[in-house]
Design an enzyme around this catalytic site. Structure first.
Site, PDB file in Angstrom:
ATOM      1  N   THR A  10      50.072  49.363  39.908  1.00 19.51           N
ATOM      2  CA  THR A  10      49.604  50.676  40.175  1.00 19.51           C
ATOM      3  C   THR A  10      47.956  49.734  39.865  1.00 19.51           C
ATOM      4  OG1 THR A  10      49.752  50.270  37.458  1.00 19.51           O
ATOM      5  CG2 THR A  10      50.693  51.694  39.230  1.00 19.51           C
ATOM      6  N   CYS A  11      47.458  48.454  39.988  1.00 13.72           N
ATOM      7  CA  CYS A  11      46.364  48.230  39.918  1.00 13.72           C
ATOM      8  C   CYS A  11      45.705  47.701  41.117  1.00 13.72           C
ATOM      9  CB  CYS A  11      46.288  46.961  39.098  1.00 13.72           C
ATOM     10  SG  CYS A  11      44.308  45.734  39.012  1.00 13.72           S
ATOM     11  N   ASP A  12      44.349  48.766  40.746  1.00 19.18           N
ATOM     12  CA  ASP A  12      44.147  48.475  42.132  1.00 19.18           C
ATOM     13  C   ASP A  12      43.340  47.050  42.953  1.00 19.18           C
ATOM     14  OD1 ASP A  12      43.598  51.217  42.971  1.00 19.18           O
ATOM     15  OD2 ASP A  12      41.770  51.753  41.744  1.00 19.18           O
ATOM     16  N   ARG A  15      45.639  45.459  44.152  1.00 19.25           N
ATOM     17  CA  ARG A  15      46.626  45.314  45.205  1.00 19.25           C
ATOM     18  C   ARG A  15      45.951  45.179  46.612  1.00 19.25           C
ATOM     19  NH1 ARG A  15      46.654  52.393  43.956  1.00 19.25           N
ATOM     20  NH2 ARG A  15      48.658  52.246  43.073  1.00 19.25           N
TER      21      ARG A  15
END
Length: 106
Positions: A10-12, A15
């Site tokens: 979930t870490c941008d 990603r």
């Protein structure tokens, strides 16, 4: 070169790194916490910079917890680790800043 990205799905920032390095293996630390040898290797490479002291997790810790050794904190709270950590097999990189991207040829 075999790349491995350590982070959280979930870490941008993770990603972005995964998108730029599509052939890299991804290790989600929430699903599978790091073993003590890996934590020790990362701490040897980055020292206290590995602990994200601006994270929500850090702000939720008591003063006693904050004074524990970094290895213990990271073992108990994997989301305290700054991310991503990118392991090339011969070098490790912390974060996804332009200098890391340049070193990885992205």
């Amino acid at each position: 070169m075999t790349l491995k990205i350590y982070g959280i799905k979930t870490c941008d920032t993770c990603r972005k790194a995964r998108k730029a390095l599509p052939d890299a293996q991804f290790h989600d630390m929430r699903e599978s916490p790091l073993d003590s040898a890996t934590i020790a290797r990362f701490l040897d490479a980055f020292g206290d910079a590995l602990v994200n002291k601006s994270s929500t997790t850090w702000r939720g810790l008591s003063d006693d917890d904050r004074n524990r050794p970094a290895a213990d904190l990271l073992a108990g709270h994997p989301t305290l680790m700054k991310r991503p950590v990118i392991d090339t097999g011969s070098a490790v990189f912390l974060g996804w800043k332009p200098d890391v991207q340049a070193a990885l040829g992205v």
